[in-house]
Design a protein around this motif. Sequence first.
Motif, mmCIF file in Angstrom:
data_model
loop_
_atom_site.group_PDB
_atom_site.id
_atom_site.type_symbol
_atom_site.label_atom_id
_atom_site.label_comp_id
_atom_site.label_asym_id
_atom_site.label_seq_id
_atom_site.Cartn_x
_atom_site.Cartn_y
_atom_site.Cartn_z
ATOM 1 N N LEU A 1 32.156 89.862 74.278
ATOM 2 C CA LEU A 1 30.784 90.302 74.088
ATOM 3 C C LEU A 1 30.218 89.725 72.796
ATOM 4 C CD1 LEU A 1 28.540 92.245 75.160
ATOM 5 C CD2 LEU A 1 29.584 94.018 73.724
ATOM 6 N N ILE A 2 29.002 89.210 72.863
ATOM 7 C CA ILE A 2 28.311 88.676 71.681
ATOM 8 C C ILE A 2 27.055 89.498 71.441
ATOM 9 C CG2 ILE A 2 27.027 86.703 70.755
ATOM 10 C CD1 ILE A 2 29.001 84.875 72.098
ATOM 11 N N HIS A 3 26.847 89.858 70.171
ATOM 12 C CA HIS A 3 25.624 90.541 69.763
ATOM 13 C C HIS A 3 24.649 89.524 69.176
ATOM 14 C CE1 HIS A 3 27.796 94.691 69.107
ATOM 15 N NE2 HIS A 3 27.838 94.275 70.366
ATOM 16 N N LEU A 4 23.379 89.651 69.528
ATOM 17 C CA LEU A 4 22.322 88.819 68.969
ATOM 18 C C LEU A 4 21.384 89.727 68.179
ATOM 19 C CD1 LEU A 4 21.499 86.572 72.076
ATOM 20 C CD2 LEU A 4 23.137 86.126 70.234
ATOM 21 N N TYR A 5 21.254 89.447 66.887
ATOM 22 C CA TYR A 5 20.460 90.280 65.986
ATOM 23 C C TYR A 5 19.200 89.519 65.590
ATOM 24 C CZ TYR A 5 24.746 93.014 65.670
ATOM 25 O OH TYR A 5 25.846 93.779 65.959
ATOM 26 N N CYS A 6 18.025 90.095 65.888
ATOM 27 C CA CYS A 6 16.773 89.331 65.859
ATOM 28 C C CYS A 6 15.749 89.925 64.895
ATOM 29 C CB CYS A 6 16.153 89.318 67.253
ATOM 30 S SG CYS A 6 17.291 88.815 68.568
ATOM 31 N N ASP A 7 15.034 89.020 64.226
ATOM 32 C CA ASP A 7 13.911 89.430 63.389
ATOM 33 C C ASP A 7 12.919 88.278 63.307
ATOM 34 O OD1 ASP A 7 12.326 91.037 61.825
ATOM 35 O OD2 ASP A 7 13.841 91.425 60.295
ATOM 36 N N GLU A 8 11.739 88.568 62.734
ATOM 37 C CA GLU A 8 10.697 87.545 62.672
ATOM 38 C C GLU A 8 9.997 87.610 61.327
ATOM 39 O OE1 GLU A 8 8.913 90.927 62.661
ATOM 40 O OE2 GLU A 8 9.718 90.560 64.662
ATOM 41 N N SER A 9 9.218 86.568 61.068
ATOM 42 C CA SER A 9 8.448 86.491 59.834
ATOM 43 C C SER A 9 7.048 85.990 60.152
ATOM 44 C CB SER A 9 9.132 85.547 58.839
ATOM 45 O OG SER A 9 8.384 85.423 57.642
ATOM 46 N N CYS A 10 6.037 86.720 59.665
ATOM 47 C CA CYS A 10 4.626 86.311 59.795
ATOM 48 C C CYS A 10 4.218 86.112 61.251
ATOM 49 C CB CYS A 10 4.360 85.040 58.986
ATOM 50 S SG CYS A 10 4.731 85.219 57.235
ATOM 51 N N HIS A 11 4.535 87.086 62.089
ATOM 52 C CA HIS A 11 4.256 86.955 63.515
ATOM 53 C C HIS A 11 2.859 87.430 63.902
ATOM 54 C CE1 HIS A 11 5.427 91.150 63.076
ATOM 55 N NE2 HIS A 11 4.800 91.394 64.223
ATOM 56 N N LEU A 12 2.166 88.139 63.012
ATOM 57 C CA LEU A 12 0.871 88.707 63.364
ATOM 58 C C LEU A 12 -0.194 87.617 63.492
ATOM 59 C CD1 LEU A 12 0.882 91.854 61.060
ATOM 60 C CD2 LEU A 12 1.432 91.742 63.502
ATOM 61 N N GLU A 13 -1.147 87.853 64.375
ATOM 62 C CA GLU A 13 -2.165 86.834 64.657
ATOM 63 C C GLU A 13 -3.075 86.586 63.466
ATOM 64 O OE1 GLU A 13 -5.375 85.709 68.173
ATOM 65 O OE2 GLU A 13 -4.671 87.776 67.988
ATOM 66 N N LYS A 14 -3.477 87.640 62.775
ATOM 67 C CA LYS A 14 -4.461 87.505 61.707
ATOM 68 C C LYS A 14 -3.905 87.998 60.376
ATOM 69 C CE LYS A 14 -8.286 87.886 64.979
ATOM 70 N NZ LYS A 14 -9.489 88.646 65.408
ATOM 71 N N ASP A 15 -2.737 87.491 60.010
ATOM 72 C CA ASP A 15 -2.125 87.874 58.734
ATOM 73 C C ASP A 15 -2.385 86.845 57.629
ATOM 74 O OD1 ASP A 15 -0.554 85.796 59.593
ATOM 75 O OD2 ASP A 15 1.291 86.973 59.790
ATOM 76 N N ARG A 16 -3.247 85.862 57.923
ATOM 77 C CA ARG A 16 -3.634 84.829 56.966
ATOM 78 C C ARG A 16 -2.465 83.929 56.557
ATOM 79 N NH1 ARG A 16 -7.903 87.956 52.880
ATOM 80 N NH2 ARG A 16 -9.318 88.678 54.536
ATOM 81 N N GLN A 17 -1.454 83.888 57.414
ATOM 82 C CA GLN A 17 -0.305 83.004 57.199
ATOM 83 C C GLN A 17 -0.277 81.990 58.334
ATOM 84 O OE1 GLN A 17 1.304 83.246 54.419
ATOM 85 N NE2 GLN A 17 0.518 85.251 53.801
ATOM 86 N N ASN A 18 -0.138 80.724 58.003
ATOM 87 C CA ASN A 18 -0.229 79.709 59.059
ATOM 88 C C ASN A 18 1.010 79.647 59.947
ATOM 89 O OD1 ASN A 18 0.934 78.482 56.556
ATOM 90 N ND2 ASN A 18 1.316 76.763 57.950
ATOM 91 N N ALA A 19 2.190 79.832 59.371
ATOM 92 C CA ALA A 19 3.432 79.615 60.125
ATOM 93 C C ALA A 19 4.068 80.931 60.550
ATOM 94 C CB ALA A 19 4.421 78.810 59.292
ATOM 95 N N MET A 20 4.733 80.880 61.670
ATOM 96 C CA MET A 20 5.450 82.030 62.213
ATOM 97 C C MET A 20 6.872 81.592 62.541
ATOM 98 S SD MET A 20 4.375 83.793 65.832
ATOM 99 C CE MET A 20 5.572 84.160 67.104
ATOM 100 N N ALA A 21 7.840 82.420 62.205
ATOM 101 C CA ALA A 21 9.234 82.083 62.493
ATOM 102 C C ALA A 21 9.954 83.282 63.102
ATOM 103 C CB ALA A 21 9.955 81.638 61.226
ATOM 104 N N LEU A 22 10.774 82.993 64.093
ATOM 105 C CA LEU A 22 11.646 83.999 64.698
ATOM 106 C C LEU A 22 13.084 83.515 64.554
ATOM 107 C CD1 LEU A 22 8.920 83.608 66.572
ATOM 108 C CD2 LEU A 22 9.999 85.371 67.952
ATOM 109 N N GLY A 23 14.007 84.450 64.349
ATOM 110 C CA GLY A 23 15.393 84.048 64.200
ATOM 111 C C GLY A 23 16.354 85.070 64.759
ATOM 112 N N ALA A 24 17.500 84.594 65.189
ATOM 113 C CA ALA A 24 18.544 85.483 65.714
ATOM 114 C C ALA A 24 19.902 85.039 65.204
ATOM 115 C CB ALA A 24 18.532 85.485 67.239
ATOM 116 N N VAL A 25 20.648 85.989 64.667
ATOM 117 C CA VAL A 25 22.030 85.766 64.259
ATOM 118 C C VAL A 25 22.941 86.198 65.397
ATOM 119 C CG1 VAL A 25 23.865 86.539 62.697
ATOM 120 C CG2 VAL A 25 21.587 86.022 61.790
ATOM 121 N N SER A 26 23.842 85.320 65.808
ATOM 122 C CA SER A 26 24.816 85.663 66.842
ATOM 123 C C SER A 26 26.136 86.043 66.180
ATOM 124 C CB SER A 26 25.032 84.502 67.808
ATOM 125 O OG SER A 26 25.557 83.380 67.141
#
Length: 235
Positions: free
Chosen positions: A4-29
Amino acid sequence: MNGLIHLYCDESCHLEKDRQNAMALGAVSCPADVRKRVERAIKSLKKAYGIPTSREIKWAQISPSNLAFYRKLIDLFFDESRLGFRGVVVPDKNTLEHARFDQSHDDFYYKMWWLLLTRMIDDEHGFRIFVDIKDTHSAVKLTKLHEVLCNAHYDFDNSRIKNIEAVHSHDVVLVQMADVLAGALSHLFRRIDGSKAKQALIAHVQTRSGLTLAKSTPPAVRKFNLFIWQPQERA
Protein backbone atom coordinates in the motif's frame (compact mmCIF):
# COMPACT_ATOMS: atom_id res chain seq x y z
CA MET A 1 -0.32 -6.24 -5.19
CA ASN A 2 3.06 -5.15 -3.83
CA GLY A 3 1.81 -3.21 -0.84
CA LEU A 4 0.00 0.00 0.00
CA ILE A 5 1.24 3.49 -0.90
CA HIS A 6 -0.01 6.70 0.68
CA LEU A 7 -0.14 9.90 -1.38
CA TYR A 8 -0.07 13.11 0.67
CA CYS A 9 -1.28 16.18 -1.23
CA ASP A 10 -1.22 19.94 -0.84
CA GLU A 11 -1.26 23.03 -3.04
CA SER A 12 0.03 26.58 -3.20
CA CYS A 13 -1.75 29.67 -4.57
CA HIS A 14 -4.66 27.72 -6.04
CA LEU A 15 -7.30 30.45 -5.66
CA GLU A 16 -8.52 32.20 -8.80
CA LYS A 17 -8.22 35.76 -7.54
CA ASP A 18 -5.40 35.65 -4.99
CA ARG A 19 -3.23 38.05 -7.04
CA GLN A 20 -0.63 35.33 -7.53
CA ASN A 21 0.21 34.31 -11.08
CA ALA A 22 1.43 30.74 -10.50
CA MET A 23 -0.31 27.77 -8.95
CA ALA A 24 1.38 24.57 -7.81
CA LEU A 25 0.06 21.23 -6.59
CA GLY A 26 2.22 18.52 -5.08
CA ALA A 27 2.00 15.03 -3.66
CA VAL A 28 4.49 13.09 -1.57
CA SER A 29 4.32 9.32 -2.04
CA CYS A 30 5.20 7.14 0.94
CA PRO A 31 4.77 3.38 1.31
CA ALA A 32 2.50 2.64 4.25
CA ASP A 33 5.12 0.43 5.86
CA VAL A 34 7.65 3.29 6.20
CA ARG A 35 5.21 6.07 7.14
CA LYS A 36 5.78 5.82 10.89
CA ARG A 37 9.56 5.72 10.43
CA VAL A 38 9.46 8.92 8.37
CA GLU A 39 7.16 10.62 10.87
CA ARG A 40 9.53 9.69 13.72
CA ALA A 41 12.47 11.05 11.74
CA ILE A 42 10.72 14.38 11.22
CA LYS A 43 9.79 14.52 14.91
CA SER A 44 13.42 13.89 15.87
CA LEU A 45 14.54 16.57 13.44
CA LYS A 46 12.20 19.07 15.07
CA LYS A 47 13.59 18.23 18.51
CA ALA A 48 17.15 18.61 17.24
CA TYR A 49 16.40 22.14 16.04
CA GLY A 50 14.33 23.20 19.03
CA ILE A 51 11.03 23.24 17.16
CA PRO A 52 7.94 22.10 19.09
CA THR A 53 6.76 18.78 17.73
CA SER A 54 3.21 20.15 17.51
CA ARG A 55 4.23 23.07 15.28
CA GLU A 56 3.09 22.75 11.67
CA ILE A 57 5.72 22.65 8.94
CA LYS A 58 4.76 25.19 6.27
CA TRP A 59 6.39 26.96 3.34
CA ALA A 60 4.96 30.23 4.65
CA GLN A 61 6.89 29.80 7.92
CA ILE A 62 10.38 29.55 6.41
CA SER A 63 12.73 32.23 7.73
CA PRO A 64 16.47 32.70 8.35
CA SER A 65 16.02 31.41 11.91
CA ASN A 66 14.65 28.01 10.83
CA LEU A 67 16.32 27.61 7.42
CA ALA A 68 18.74 24.97 8.75
CA PHE A 69 15.79 22.83 9.87
CA TYR A 70 14.07 23.10 6.48
CA ARG A 71 17.30 22.21 4.69
CA LYS A 72 17.50 19.04 6.77
CA LEU A 73 13.84 18.31 6.02
CA ILE A 74 14.64 18.47 2.30
CA ASP A 75 17.65 16.22 2.90
CA LEU A 76 15.40 13.76 4.73
CA PHE A 77 13.11 13.60 1.71
CA PHE A 78 15.93 12.99 -0.77
CA ASP A 79 17.85 10.58 1.48
CA GLU A 80 14.82 8.36 2.13
CA SER A 81 14.84 6.26 -1.03
CA ARG A 82 11.21 5.19 -0.71
CA LEU A 83 9.76 8.70 -0.67
CA GLY A 84 8.77 10.33 -3.96
CA PHE A 85 7.19 13.56 -5.15
CA ARG A 86 5.20 14.77 -8.14
CA GLY A 87 4.38 18.40 -8.77
CA VAL A 88 2.13 20.11 -11.30
CA VAL A 89 2.63 23.82 -11.95
CA VAL A 90 0.33 26.25 -13.73
CA PRO A 91 2.82 29.06 -14.47
CA ASP A 92 0.28 31.79 -15.17
CA LYS A 93 -3.35 31.62 -14.05
CA ASN A 94 -4.05 34.72 -16.13
CA THR A 95 -3.89 32.55 -19.28
CA LEU A 96 -6.77 30.34 -18.14
CA GLU A 97 -9.90 30.53 -20.29
CA HIS A 98 -12.53 28.81 -18.18
CA ALA A 99 -15.49 30.01 -20.26
CA ARG A 100 -13.92 28.54 -23.39
CA PHE A 101 -13.92 25.09 -21.77
CA ASP A 102 -17.25 25.52 -19.95
CA GLN A 103 -15.67 25.12 -16.53
CA SER A 104 -15.27 27.01 -13.28
CA HIS A 105 -11.90 27.66 -11.69
CA ASP A 106 -12.83 25.05 -9.09
CA ASP A 107 -13.45 22.51 -11.88
CA PHE A 108 -10.02 23.33 -13.31
CA TYR A 109 -8.43 22.93 -9.87
CA TYR A 110 -9.72 19.37 -9.56
CA LYS A 111 -8.71 18.58 -13.14
CA MET A 112 -5.16 19.51 -12.13
CA TRP A 113 -5.39 17.12 -9.19
CA TRP A 114 -6.46 14.38 -11.59
CA LEU A 115 -3.51 15.24 -13.84
CA LEU A 116 -1.14 15.04 -10.90
CA LEU A 117 -2.46 11.88 -9.29
CA THR A 118 -3.18 9.73 -12.34
CA ARG A 119 0.55 9.53 -13.13
CA MET A 120 1.27 8.33 -9.59
CA ILE A 121 -1.12 5.38 -9.78
CA ASP A 122 0.32 2.10 -11.05
CA ASP A 123 -0.92 -1.46 -11.47
CA GLU A 124 1.32 -2.91 -8.78
CA HIS A 125 0.19 -1.21 -5.57
CA GLY A 126 -2.85 -0.15 -3.60
CA PHE A 127 -3.26 3.56 -2.88
CA ARG A 128 -4.75 5.78 -0.20
CA ILE A 129 -4.80 9.50 -0.97
CA PHE A 130 -4.86 12.29 1.61
CA VAL A 131 -5.62 15.86 0.49
CA ASP A 132 -5.40 18.98 2.63
CA ILE A 133 -8.97 20.11 3.21
CA LYS A 134 -9.87 23.06 0.96
CA ASP A 135 -13.38 24.07 1.99
CA THR A 136 -16.72 22.68 3.16
CA HIS A 137 -17.46 21.38 -0.35
CA SER A 138 -14.26 19.33 -0.61
CA ALA A 139 -15.88 16.01 0.25
CA VAL A 140 -18.21 16.05 -2.77
CA LYS A 141 -15.44 17.09 -5.16
CA LEU A 142 -13.03 14.48 -3.79
CA THR A 143 -15.67 11.76 -4.14
CA LYS A 144 -15.98 12.67 -7.81
CA LEU A 145 -12.19 12.82 -8.22
CA HIS A 146 -11.95 9.34 -6.67
CA GLU A 147 -14.60 8.04 -9.07
CA VAL A 148 -12.86 9.52 -12.13
CA LEU A 149 -9.44 8.19 -11.07
CA CYS A 150 -10.84 4.70 -10.47
CA ASN A 151 -12.59 4.67 -13.85
CA ALA A 152 -9.45 5.84 -15.64
CA HIS A 153 -7.48 2.97 -14.08
CA TYR A 154 -10.23 0.34 -14.49
CA ASP A 155 -10.49 0.07 -10.72
CA PHE A 156 -14.25 -0.33 -10.64
CA ASP A 157 -14.32 -1.99 -7.21
CA ASN A 158 -11.92 0.49 -5.52
CA SER A 159 -9.53 -2.34 -4.73
CA ARG A 160 -6.48 -0.34 -5.84
CA ILE A 161 -7.41 3.31 -5.29
CA LYS A 162 -9.01 2.70 -1.94
CA ASN A 163 -10.05 6.22 -0.98
CA ILE A 164 -9.38 9.95 -1.18
CA GLU A 165 -9.68 11.59 2.21
CA ALA A 166 -9.77 15.28 3.13
CA VAL A 167 -7.52 15.91 6.13
CA HIS A 168 -6.29 18.88 8.14
CA SER A 169 -2.65 19.50 7.30
CA HIS A 170 -1.88 20.34 10.93
CA ASP A 171 -2.53 16.69 11.78
CA VAL A 172 -0.58 15.04 8.95
CA VAL A 173 3.13 15.76 8.77
CA LEU A 174 3.62 14.31 5.28
CA VAL A 175 0.95 16.66 3.92
CA GLN A 176 3.10 19.38 5.47
CA MET A 177 6.12 18.10 3.56
CA ALA A 178 4.05 18.31 0.38
CA ASP A 179 3.19 21.91 1.31
CA VAL A 180 6.88 22.81 1.49
CA LEU A 181 7.75 21.23 -1.86
CA ALA A 182 4.70 22.69 -3.64
CA GLY A 183 5.46 26.04 -2.03
CA ALA A 184 8.98 25.98 -3.44
CA LEU A 185 7.63 25.42 -6.94
CA SER A 186 5.02 28.16 -6.63
CA HIS A 187 7.56 30.62 -5.23
CA LEU A 188 9.98 29.90 -8.07
CA PHE A 189 7.37 30.51 -10.76
CA ARG A 190 6.04 33.62 -9.05
CA ARG A 191 9.59 35.02 -9.30
CA ILE A 192 9.55 36.41 -5.79
CA ASP A 193 12.93 37.70 -4.57
CA GLY A 194 11.95 39.02 -1.14
CA SER A 195 12.91 36.09 1.10
CA LYS A 196 16.54 35.06 1.00
CA ALA A 197 15.76 32.04 3.18
CA LYS A 198 13.14 30.78 0.74
CA GLN A 199 15.45 31.42 -2.21
CA ALA A 200 18.14 29.43 -0.42
CA LEU A 201 15.78 26.53 0.18
CA ILE A 202 14.71 26.50 -3.47
CA ALA A 203 18.39 26.38 -4.43
CA HIS A 204 18.84 23.44 -2.05
CA VAL A 205 15.94 21.56 -3.68
CA GLN A 206 17.49 22.28 -7.08
CA THR A 207 20.86 20.94 -5.92
CA ARG A 208 19.45 17.79 -4.33
CA SER A 209 17.12 17.02 -7.24
CA GLY A 210 19.59 17.96 -9.98
CA LEU A 211 16.77 19.92 -11.65
CA THR A 212 16.18 23.58 -12.44
CA LEU A 213 12.53 22.99 -11.39
CA ALA A 214 11.51 25.12 -14.39
CA LYS A 215 10.91 22.28 -16.87
CA SER A 216 8.85 19.11 -16.94
CA THR A 217 10.67 15.87 -16.21
CA PRO A 218 10.18 12.68 -18.23
CA PRO A 219 7.00 10.94 -17.04
CA ALA A 220 8.92 7.91 -15.76
CA VAL A 221 10.95 9.94 -13.23
CA ARG A 222 9.94 8.76 -9.76
CA LYS A 223 11.91 10.63 -7.11
CA PHE A 224 11.05 14.19 -8.14
CA ASN A 225 8.60 14.33 -11.03
CA LEU A 226 7.41 17.62 -12.49
CA PHE A 227 4.81 18.62 -15.05
CA ILE A 228 4.67 22.26 -16.13
CA TRP A 229 1.18 22.75 -17.55
CA GLN A 230 0.66 24.94 -20.60
CA PRO A 231 -2.68 26.18 -22.02
CA GLN A 232 -4.06 24.61 -25.16
CA GLU A 233 -3.30 26.74 -28.17
CA ARG A 234 -6.17 28.07 -30.22
CA ALA A 235 -6.59 26.51 -33.65
